[in-house]
Design a protein around this motif. Structure first.
Motif, PDB file in Angstrom:
ATOM      1  N   GLU A 119      -3.401  -7.618   0.232  1.00  0.00           N
ATOM      2  CA  GLU A 119      -4.334  -6.992   1.163  1.00  0.00           C
ATOM      3  C   GLU A 119      -4.303  -7.742   2.498  1.00  0.00           C
ATOM      4  O   GLU A 119      -4.351  -8.962   2.514  1.00  0.00           O
ATOM      5  CB  GLU A 119      -5.740  -7.014   0.549  1.00  0.00           C
ATOM      6  N   ASP A 124       0.843  -1.191   0.000  1.00  0.00           N
ATOM      7  CA  ASP A 124       0.000   0.000   0.000  1.00  0.00           C
ATOM      8  C   ASP A 124       0.878   1.241   0.000  1.00  0.00           C
ATOM      9  O   ASP A 124       1.876   1.289   0.707  1.00  0.00           O
ATOM     10  CB  ASP A 124      -0.886   0.028   1.249  1.00  0.00           C
ATOM     11  N   ASN A 176      -7.404 -10.815  -3.347  1.00  0.00           N
ATOM     12  CA  ASN A 176      -6.679  -9.934  -2.435  1.00  0.00           C
ATOM     13  C   ASN A 176      -5.231  -9.716  -2.856  1.00  0.00           C
ATOM     14  O   ASN A 176      -4.477  -9.040  -2.168  1.00  0.00           O
ATOM     15  CB  ASN A 176      -6.727 -10.498  -1.011  1.00  0.00           C
TER      16      ASN A 176
END
Lengths: 340, 471
Positions: free
Chosen positions: A199, A167, A248
Motif C-alpha cells: 500500500e 493494485d 500495509n
C-alpha cells in the motif's frame, strides 16, 4: 560607473536569487501553488470525491459528509457545491447520512482509478522517476488523460493487470482482478508467502517500507509475530517491522511446501571468492534495466562470481558467462542467488 | 461475418492474456535465455580463454586496486594531456608560420598585384582566410596527438577500468561512470566528447554527460588559460615561483571545471532530468593489443578530420564577421566600437570588459580565436600602436608585449582571473552546439546545454568581481 558600490550590487543580486527561489522552489514555490490552484477546478474536485468514495466502499467503510471533507484537501464550500452537483447528475446519493455511489458514479470512479494505476505502471516501466514520486504524479495525471488515451496507454504497456504496488487495474469494461492474500500480521509464525501488494498510502508508512528494501513479489517466511513486532526473512535478509507498518503489506500464503531455501540471497551479498547460481531477478527490476540484465546473461541457472572488487565500494564486477560485468549495488540487490 | 470473427478472436486473446497474468512474458524470456545457455554449454568448447583470462585478471587486479588504481589513472591521463599540450606547440607554431606569416602576406601582395579592391581582399583574406588558417594551426596538432593516444587506450581496454574505478563518484551525482571517459575526451575537444557519449546507453546519464561536457577545458581553451596565467598570475609571485604559480592556476581552473561538472550533473539529475530512464551496466572487455595503425588512421579520419571540418565551416563566417564589424562604420565609429561601448557597463559589472564580451560573441565558432580577436580589438579601441590593422587578428611572439597591450586595454589581475573563469564557464563553441543538436535531436536540450554554462559564468564572474572590489 564611479558611483557604484559592490555591496549594493551584491545585495540586489541576492535579492533576485531569493525572489526566484521563493517563486520557483520545488512543490512549495508560489508559481507551482498558483498553477495548482488554477487547475483544481470543479472537475478535479468531483473526480477526487468519486475516487475517495470508491476506495471507502471497496474497503467496506461508510462515509458521511464530515469524513469526506476531512480527507479531501479542498475548500469546504467547494466540496459541498460539488456534492450538490453530483447528486443532481446522478453520480452519488445519500442513504440517510451516508454517501454512496450510484451505478454511474461507480463507472466514473473506476475510470479514474484505471487511469491512475495505468499511469503508475507507465511511470514504473517507462520512466526513471523514483517510486516515491509515482503516486503524486499519477494523482495529477488521472484528471488529464481521457478514456481513449487510457486505452492507448494500456495497449502500449501490454494491458497490465496490476499496478506496480500490486493494485489491480480495472479493465476497459470495468472488470477488477482480485488481490489474493491477507495482511502480513495475520500470518502465523512459520508461514511462507509471496508479497502481492504494497500500500502506498499513507506516505510516512510507505517510505518506511521502501527504506527496508522490501520488493513486490518476493517470497517471505514469518519467523516472529507478536503485538510489538513482526519479523520475517526475505531474499536472505531479516526484516523487522512494526505491526502498523506490516499491515500495509499483503501476502498470499503458499500452502504447498515450496522450499524457501535458507541460503537464498541477493547478489549484492556475494563475497569475493564465493560462487553462486542465479535463481532469478526480482520483480522490482523493471522495464529497460530488467531486459538489459537478461541480455547480459543474468538468467536462471547461470553461475556467477565476483571478478573485481571496486576500490570505492561499488560497482563490483561480476563474472558471468565468461564476461566481466560491473553492476551497482542497488542492481545487484535485485538479483537472487543461491550460494554454492 | 469475417469481421465478426476477427473481433471474436481479439476478444478471446484479451481474455486469455488476462488469465495468463503478468509474469508470463518474463518467464518466457527467461526460458529462452536459459535454453540458449544450455545449448551453448553443450556445444561450444573453449580452450585458450583460460590462459588469457589469467593475464587479464592480473592486470585488472593492479589497475583497479585500492592503492595503485588511482595513481596509475592520474599518471596515464596526465601524461596524455601533457604530451598533447606540450607536443602540440611545435607543429602548431610551424603551421602558424606557414598559414599566418608566410601564405597570408603572400596572398595580400598577390591581391594587391591584381588590383583587388581593398574591401574584397580584406573580407576574404584578412577575414575568412585568417580565421580558417588560425583555427587549423591551433586546433589540428593537439587533436592529431590527443585523439590517437586516447583511442589507443580505448582499444587496449584500459578506459572501461577508469569508468569502473570512478563510477561511485559519478553515481553520487546521478551520472554514469563512463562520463569519466567522455569528460576526459572533452579535454581534447568538447564536440568529440559529446559524440563519445554514445558509449553511455542510459538515456538520462547520456544527456547529463552531453550537457556537462562543456565543463571540460578543451584544447581551444588551454592556450588562453596558459597565456593569461603566465602574464598576470605569474607576475604576482616572486619570479622563481612564477611558472609553478601559473601552472597551478591553470590546473586549478581545470579542477574547478570538474567540480562544476559534478555539481551540475547532480542538479540536473535531481531536477529537469528526473524522469528520464536510467539503467546502468558496464562491461569490462578483455584486454587486447591495440591495432596501432588502424587506430591511428580511424582516429584521424573519424575524430580529428570531422571535427576540424566542422570547425572550419564555422570559422570562415566568423572571420568575415570579425573583419566586417571592425571595418563597417555607423556614424564615425565602427560597429565593433559601438558594441564594445554598449557592453562595457555590463562587462565592468562582472569584472570583464566590452572587448572581452564582444570577442566571446564573435568567437563562438572557435575558442581558438578569442585571444587574437581580443588583441586586435584592444589595439583598435585604445588606439595604441602595433597590431595589423582593423579586423586583422594577430598574436605576438613575445608574452611581455602581449601583456603590455592587455594592460593598456585596462586589464587588471581581476580581469585576468575572471577571463580565466569565463573561458571555462561560457557557451560551448558552435561546433559543439551543432554536435549536441545532432546527438540529442532536441532543440530543448541543445538550448539548455548552450545557455546554462554562460549564465553560470556571468554569476561566478559577477560574484568574484564584487567580492574582489570589497577588499
Amino acid at each position: 560607473m564611479n558611483n557604484y558600490n559592490p555591496l549594493v550590487a551584491l545585495a540586489i543580486f541576492f535579492l533576485i536569487v531569493g525572489l526566484l527561489y521563493v517563486i520557483f522552489r520545488p512543490v512549495k514555490g508560489w508559481f507551482w501553488l498558483l498553477k495548482k490552484s488554477i487547475k483544481s477546478n470543479e472537475k478535479v474536485i468531483i473526480e477526487d470525491i468519486l475516487k475517495q468514495l470508491y476506495h471507502f466502499e471497496d474497503s467496506d467503510n461508510k462515509v458521511d459528509m464530515k469524513t469526506l471533507v476531512q480527507v479531501l484537501d479542498f475548500n469546504h464550500g467547494r466540496i459541498v457545491e460539488a456534492i450538490n452537483k453530483m447528486t443532481i447528475n446522478d453520480l452519488i446519493y445519500f442513504d440517510s447520512d451516508i454517501l454512496k455511489l450510484t451505478e454511474n458514479g461507480r463507472d466514473y470512479a473506476l475510470r479514474i482509478v484505471r487511469v491512475h494505476r495505468l499511469w503508475e505502471r507507465y511511470l514504473a516501466d517507462k520512466t526513471g522517476f523514483h517510486k516515491t514520486e509515482w503516486h503524486d504524479r499519477a494523482e495529477m495525471m488521472e484528471h488529464k488523460l481521457s478514456h481513449d488515451d487510457a486505452d492507448l496507454l494500456s495497449a502500449k504497456l501490454g494491458n497490465p493487470k496490476f499496478d506496480p504496488h500490486g493494485d489491480p487495474i480495472p479493465t476497459k469494461s470495468g472488470k477488477v482482478a482480485e488481490v489474493t492474500g491477507v495482511e502480513l500480521p495475520l500470518l502465523p509464525v512459520g508461514a511462507v508467502g509471496r508479497i502481492t501488494h504494497i500500500e502506498d498510502e499513507p506516505d510516512v508508512i510507505y517510505k518506511q517500507i521502501l527504506a527496508e528494501n522490501i520488493h513486490m513479489g518476493s517470497l517471505i517466511k514469518v519467523i516472529e509475530n507478536n503485538s510489538t513486532r513482526i519479523v520475517f526473512r526475505s531474499e536472505g535478509e531479516t526484516v523487522k517491522l512494526a505491526p502498523i507498518v506490516a499491515a500495509n503489506l499483503t501476502v498470499a500464503r503458499i500452502e504447498k511446501e515450496v522450499a524457501i531455501e535458507d541460503n537464498v540471497a541477493r547478489l549484492s551479498s556475494l563475497e569475493a571468492n564465493e560462487t553462486a547460481k542465479i535463481i532469478g531477478i526480482s520483480r522490482e527490476s523493471r522495464g529497460e534495466s530488467r531486459r538489459r540484465l537478461l541480455d547480459l546473461g543474468f538468467v536462471k541457472g547461470a553461475t556467477v562470481s565476483i571478478d573485481l572488487v571496486n576500490p570505492l565500494g561499488q560497482p563490483n564486477a561480476y563474472l558471468i558467462k565468461g564476461t566481466s560485468i560491473a553492476l551497482r549495488n542497488d542492481q545487484a540487490s535485485k538479483i537472487l542467488i543461491k550460494k554454492d | 461475418m469475417k469481421k465478426n470473427n476477427i473481433d471474436h478472436i481479439i476478444e478471446l486473446s484479451n481474455e486469455l492474456r488476462w488469465q495468463i497474468g503478468d509474469e508470463f512474458h518474463d518467464n518466457l524470456t527467461e526460458g529462452i535465455y536459459a535454453d540458449a545457455a544450455d545449448i551453448v554449454k553443450d556445444t561450444v568448447k573453449t580452450s585458450d580463454s583460460e590462459k588469457r583470462f589469467r593475464l587479464d585478471a592480473k592486470i585488472d587486479k593492479i589497475v583497479t586496486s585500492k592503492y595503485f588504481g588511482f595513481p596509475i589513472m592520474f599518471l596515464i591521463l596526465g601524461t596524455v594531456l601533457w604530451l598533447t599540450i606540450v607536443g602540440a606547440n611545435y607543429p602548431s607554431s610551424l603551421l602558424a608560420n606557414l598559414f599566418l606569416d608566410t601564405i597570408h602576406p603572400w596572398l595580400r601582395s598577390g591581391a594587391e598585384s591584381i588590383n583587388m579592391p581593398w574591401w574584397l581582399s580584406g573580407f576574404l583574406i584578412d577575414g575568412v582566410y585568417l580565421a580558417v588558417g588560425w583555427v587549423i594551426a591551433v586546433m589540428l596538432p593537439p587533436m592529431a596527438i590527443f585523439f590517437p593516444m586516447f583511442t589507443l587506450l580505448e582499444d587496449f581496454g584500459y578506459l572501461p577500468r577508469v569508468a569502473f574505478n570512478l563510477d561511485a563518484l559519478f553515481n553520487k551525482s546521478g551520472a554514469h561512470g563512463k562520463q569519466a571517459l567522455t569528460m576526459s575526451m572533452g579535454f581534447g575537444c568538447n564536440a568529440a566528447g559529446v559524440v563519445a557519449t554514445r558509449i553511455i546507453d542510459s538515456p538520462r546519464e547520456r544527456l547529463i554527460a552531453i550537457i556537462t561536457n562543456n565543463f571540460s577545458l578543451c584544447n581551444g581553451r588551454w592556450p588562453t588559460q596558459i597565456l593569461i596565467a603566465t602574464i598576470f598570475i605569474g607576475a604576482v609571485v616572486p619570479e622563481s615561483f612564477s611558472s609553478i604559480a601559473s601552472l597551478l592556476a591553470v590546473i586549478g581552473i581545470a579542477v574547478l571545471g570538474m567540480a562544476f561538472m559534478f555539481g551540475v550533473s547532480w542538479a540536473l539529475s535531481k531536477t529537469v532530468l528526473k524522469g528520464e530512464v536510467s539503467t546502468f551496466n558496464l562491461e569490462l572487455p578483455p584486454y587486447r593489443p591495440p591495432r596501432f595503425w588502424k587506430t591511428i588512421y580511424t582516429s584521424l579520419i573519424d575524430r580529428t578530420l570531422i571535427v576540424l571540418w566542422r570547425a572550419i565551416v564555422f570559422a570562415a563566417p566568423a572571420g568575415a564577421v570579425i573583419w566586417l564589424i571592425s571595418n563597417l562604420h555607423i556614424g564615425d565609429e565602427s560597429i565593433a566600437a559601438w558594441l564594445i561601448n554598449g557592453m562595457d557597463g555590463f562587462g565592468f559589472l562582472i569584472g570583464l570588459n566590452g572587448v572581452i564580451l564582444l570577442a566571446y560573441i564573435v568567437a563562438i565558432p572557435a575558442n581558438e580565436i578569442v585571444i587574437p580577436t581580443i588583441l586586435m580589438l584592444t589595439v583598435m579601441v585604445t588606439g595604441i600602436g602595433g597590431g595589423a590593422g582593423a579586423g586583422v587578428m594577430f598574436e605576438l611572439d613575445s608574452i611581455n608585449a602581449t601583456g603590455d597591450i592587455l594592460k593598456a586595454g585596462g586589464w587588471t589581475l581581476l580581469t585576468a582571473i575572471n577571463l580565466m573563469l569565463f573561458s571555462l564557464l561560457h557557451n560551448p563553441c558552435s561546433t559543439t552546439i551543432y554536435t549536441i543538436y545532432k546527438e540529442t535531436n532536441s532543440v530543448k536540450w541543445t538550448t539548455v546545454a548552450s545557455i546554462m554554462p554562460v549564465i553560470l559564468g556571468f554569476i561566478v564572474c559577477f560574484l568574484v568581481a564584487q567580492i574582489w572590489r570589497l577588499f
